[in-house]
Design an enzyme around this catalytic site. Structure first.
Site, PDB file in Angstrom:
ATOM      1  N   GLY A   1       0.840  -1.109  -0.092  1.00  0.00           N
ATOM      2  CA  GLY A   1       0.019  -0.007   0.106  1.00  0.00           C
ATOM      3  C   GLY A   1       0.721   1.422   0.191  1.00  0.00           C
TER       4      GLY A   1
ATOM      5  CD  GLU B   1      -3.563  -6.849  -2.591  1.00  0.00           C
ATOM      6  OE1 GLU B   1      -4.057  -6.611  -3.751  1.00  0.00           O
ATOM      7  OE2 GLU B   1      -2.540  -6.440  -2.196  1.00  0.00           O
TER       8      GLU B   1
ATOM      9  CG  HIS C   1      16.658  -6.761  37.825  1.00  0.00           C
ATOM     10  ND1 HIS C   1      18.014  -7.088  38.619  1.00  0.00           N
ATOM     11  CD2 HIS C   1      16.835  -5.646  37.332  1.00  0.00           C
ATOM     12  CE1 HIS C   1      18.546  -5.991  38.518  1.00  0.00           C
ATOM     13  NE2 HIS C   1      17.930  -5.025  37.932  1.00  0.00           N
TER      14      HIS C   1
END
Length: 837
Positions: A109, A249, A795
């Site tokens: 795109g 597509e 931690h």
């Protein structure tokens, strides 16, 4: 050639046809139903760009010139001829750049597509628009993000017969949300697919099992079950052809014929380990050691090699030696240049399957929920005999010697601690440091095969009793003590090397503030400049001396220190100097961290007496004993990693001169390239093999992986990101996490994704993906801590409690949901973060 038929192209024609054109040609040649068409090649674009005077350094002007360019006569003639050969129908005109549909970036795109183009003039105009779109803002920004050189990019244009679509959309052959492979995810709209791509329509959504054709999820009725099965099956065939999951597509035309108009690799999926089994045959569960340690960057290959050696060493220690130590054990798995541990056998073990969840309950709360869900998966049903498994586990643990150290540490914590740490110091001093490169590689291998399995179990034996004492005391006090009171007992714990390191750094900063030359240097020069001056011995005398002393003790540490291939602080102290400079900004009224730490210790002692007073009889004596052992042993939680990093630093120092030798001989470009080889490759290089191309490929992959934003905590061999598949419920109001350090604090959120060069203003709330010791200097100026990762004993939580700042950990997507600069309230007792609106 200026124009080429799609049917003449294939995957090797990327430079001529761009990504889209090459893939479509490949599909046609493989027999897939792709509409006929042709490609206007990159040579045609080059002619037009030359005629327009395109300068890649000026994208806006390049776009303007290409929009107005006269299509060169030869190009125009070739395009018209190609169009007439199709029968001059309505066509789709699609941009196809050479830097798109690549394995690492789709560029989907980014350039233009023009649909339903009719006639010669309209086609030439669409051609110009596609050429110009190579330089639109989104395409330029996308290339910048993916470090694509604009000077080398060209554009081809695909001209295809239009599909008179009844329905169209996108098919992913792997679920793009969960990552699960062989799961067809389909979005569909009525009519042309452009409405879906542009966002002009909400698509129908479907999930299909391509193996069985079963429709697993249906939201909409654009496609019937038969069409869904046909589409999923075709997608599976295309995936098999390209050898990777595909973003496809498609369109069904009015007569019901299925057409494919594009296929590209899905670039967002997390890669599977190379040896992952067929997901239909077997399920494996991979736990991310990277994420658990808060290291989201990829590992260097030599860093991964180190963990393969460690895996082989510990396998031998429990009586299960491997044939090739450099290859490691099947438990050690690499995916996306990151370290994963295959926990499938543990989760199927009837005696041990609940252990990962329990460990994560105190270490990494978000992973705890994942393991709880996995236990219900029938594919991980327990196998074998529970008593036999228990016996085998007990024998393996006993062989390490850790239980005997644990008993001694409970009985005599101070003497046991001192004895174990003395032994470690002596062992590291005795490690050979040969001069010859080949001997250095042998020494590196020997170091990791012998030292950690001898010392690490003893360190674990020191640490586990502190956890156990805390858990048992909690049970004894569960009716008379609040959780935040118990957590207060963990404040200001002694013997924590990370806390001691941070307080020593604070002391250096305090002394430097009282020295005019140091104060001036820290205020006026960048950390990188100060680091250069330190290496040259030119820092102000007090700072030079104090930093040298600090690095002699702590120089083996680093940010992302579990990757042996990265610089240690002793090599590059810029981060430390930046932290010292940041401490100078503390106002006179700020509470000094050392005083805050001491206050936390006093509060812990007072809380113990309060809690003990609430129980009576034998429970009182037992509770007092247990809580005192928590104080004596709890701070040792950081010792295993601290000491292991000393071994890592030694291994780093053994390997680095080998790289210098190989660079001198012209077999590597630079010395540090040796860390982009594994051990067998380094040996081959010393034998004369030129591995520069291999290193270049690895570095390119490393850079791509550095850009990856999401790393699965738990990855399944079918590609599923287990946490994403859980779909947690949305919590209204406050953002919820896991309480880690009690108290409430308000402040301005400072979102920091890496501590390198970061500064935290006094009173700001640190919002981070996770933390390791490289982060902890920032804690000294933070008013609270919010982390995406972690549990009560992670931690960051440990250090936050010791400094007395509230902390909430395990907050999903905290660095995205909390805006930088937002006012937040952190409730470390309730485990909530409230963002003011």
């Amino acid at each position: 050639m200026l124009v080429r038929p799609l049917a003449d192209l294939g995957a090797a024609d990327l430079a001529v046809a761009g990504g889209k054109g090459a893939n479509l040609g490949e599909l046609i040649r493989a027999g897939f139903p792709v509409p006929d068409g042709f490609v206007v090649t990159t040579d045609a674009y080059a002619l037009a760009a030359s005629a327009a005077g395109v300068d890649p350094r000026d994208p806006a002007r390049a776009r303007e010139r290409l929009l107005g360019v006269h299509v060169p006569d030869g190009v125009a003639t070739a395009v018209r001829d190609g169009y007439r050969a199709l029968g001059a129908p309505a066509v789709a005109v699609r941009s196809s750049a050479t830097a798109e549909d690549l394995p690492e970036a789709s560029f989907a795109g980014q350039q233009d597509t023009i649909l339903d183009v009719r006639g010669d003039d309209a086609l030439l105009d669409a051609l110009r628009r596609c050429w110009a779109s190579l330089w639109n803002e989104r395409a330029v920004a996308y290339r910048d993000t993916h470090d694509v050189d604009p000077a080398g990019v060209r554009l081809a244009v695909v001209v295809q017969r239009m599909v008179n679509a009844r329905a169209a959309g996108v098919l992913f052959t792997a679920d793009p949300i969960t990552g699960r492979r062989r799961r067809a995810a389909i979005d569909a709209v009525a009519g042309l697919g452009e409405r879906l791509v542009s966002g002009a329509a909400n698509p129908d959504h479907f999930l299909v099992d391509p193996r069985t054709g079963e429709v697993l999820e249906r939201r909409g009725d654009v496609l019937d079950d038969a069409e869904l099965r046909e589409l999923a099956a075709l997608g599976a065939r295309i995936e098999a052809h390209f050898g990777a999951p595909q973003d496809i597509e498609w369109a069904f035309d009015r007569d019901g014929t299925l057409r494919i108009v594009q296929s590209r690799g899905i670039t967002t999926l997390y890669p599977l380990p190379p040896n992952a089994p067929d997901p239909e045959a077997e399920l494996r569960v991979y736990f991310s050691a990277n994420v658990a340690q808060g290291v989201f960057d990829p590992f260097t290959p030599m860093g991964l090699q180190t963990f393969r050696l460690l895996g082989a060493a510990f396998a031998s220690a429990i009586g299960r030696p491997v044939r090739d130590p450099a290859a490691g054990t099947p438990v050690t798995v690499v995916a996306g240049m990151r370290l994963f541990l295959d926990l499938t056998a543990v989760l199927r073990d009837p005696a041990a399957r609940e252990l990962p969840g329990r460990v994560m309950g105190v270490m990494e709360a978000r992973s705890q929920a994942i393991f709880a869900a996995l236990l219900a998966d029938p594919r991980l049903a327990p196998r074998g005999s529970r008593p036999r498994s228990l016996l085998a586990t007990l024998i393996a643990v006993a062989r390490t010697g850790a239980p005997f150290v644990a008993i001694r540490s409970l009985a005599r914590p101070d003497a046991t601690r001192e004895a174990v740490l003395r032994e470690i110091d002596a062992t590291i001093r005795e490690v050979a440091r040969p001069a010859a490169p080949a001997e250095r590689l042998d020494a590196y291998e020997r170091l990791f095969l012998t030292v950690p399995p001898r010392l690490f179990p003893k360190l674990v034996g020191l640490v586990v009793p502190g956890f156990a004492a805390y858990a048992i005391a909690g049970r004894l006090l569960r009716r008379v003590a609040r959780p935040d009171e118990l957590q207060t007992v963990l404040r200001g714990l002694p013997y924590n090397p990370t806390t001691e390191m941070d307080l020593e750094l604070w002391r250096i900063a305090r002394d430097a503030r009282d020295d005019a030359a140091c104060r001036s240097a820290l205020a006026e020069r960048s950390p990188a400049k100060l680091a250069d001056e330190y290496r040259a011995g030119r820092l102000p005398p007090l700072l030079q001396r104090e930093l040298a002393t600090f690095l002699a003790r702590y120089g083996h540490r680093a940010i992302a220190e579990i990757d042996l291939g990265l610089h240690r602080w002793s090599e590059d102290p810029a981060h430390l100097l930046g932290a010292i400079a940041n401490y100078q900004r503390l106002g006179a009224g700020a509470v000094a961290p050392d005083a805050q730490f001491a206050r936390g210790a006093r509060e812990a002692d007072a809380t113990i007496e309060t809690l003990v007073s609430r129980v009576h009889g034998p429970r009182r004596a037992i509770t007092r004993f247990l809580l005192r052992r928590v104080r004596a042993l709890g701070g040792l939680r950081e010792q295993p990693k601290f000491q292991l990093m000393r071994v890592f630093a030694l291994g780093h120092a053994l390997i680095e001169p080998v790289g210098a030798e190989l660079a001198t001989r012209g077999l590597l470009e630079e010395g540090r390239d040796v860390f982009f080889l594994d051990l067998p490759e380094a040996r081959r290089a010393l034998a004369g093999e030129d591995l520069r191309e291999a290193v270049a490929r690895r570095r390119a992959e490393y850079r791509r992986e550095q850009a990856r934003r999401h790393i699965p905590r738990v990855l399944l061999s079918d590609g599923t990101d287990a946490e994403a598949a859980l779909a947690p419920a949305v919590v209204e109001g406050a953002i919820r996490g896991t309480p880690a350090s009690p108290g409430v604090a308000q402040g301005t959120a400072h979102v920091i994704r890496s501590p390198v060069g970061a500064r935290l203003e006094p009173g700001e709330v640190l919002v981070a993906p996770s933390t390791d010791p490289g982060w902890t200097p920032l804690f000294l100026t933070a008013s609270a801590l919010v982390m995406e990762m972690g549990g009560m004993m992670s931690h960051g939580a440990v250090v936050a409690r010791e400094y007395g700042i509230p902390a909430v950990v395990g907050v999903p997507e905290a660095t995205g949901r909390i805006a930088n600069g937002a006012r937040v309230t952190v409730d470390g007792s309730a485990g909530t973060v409230t963002v003011e609106t």
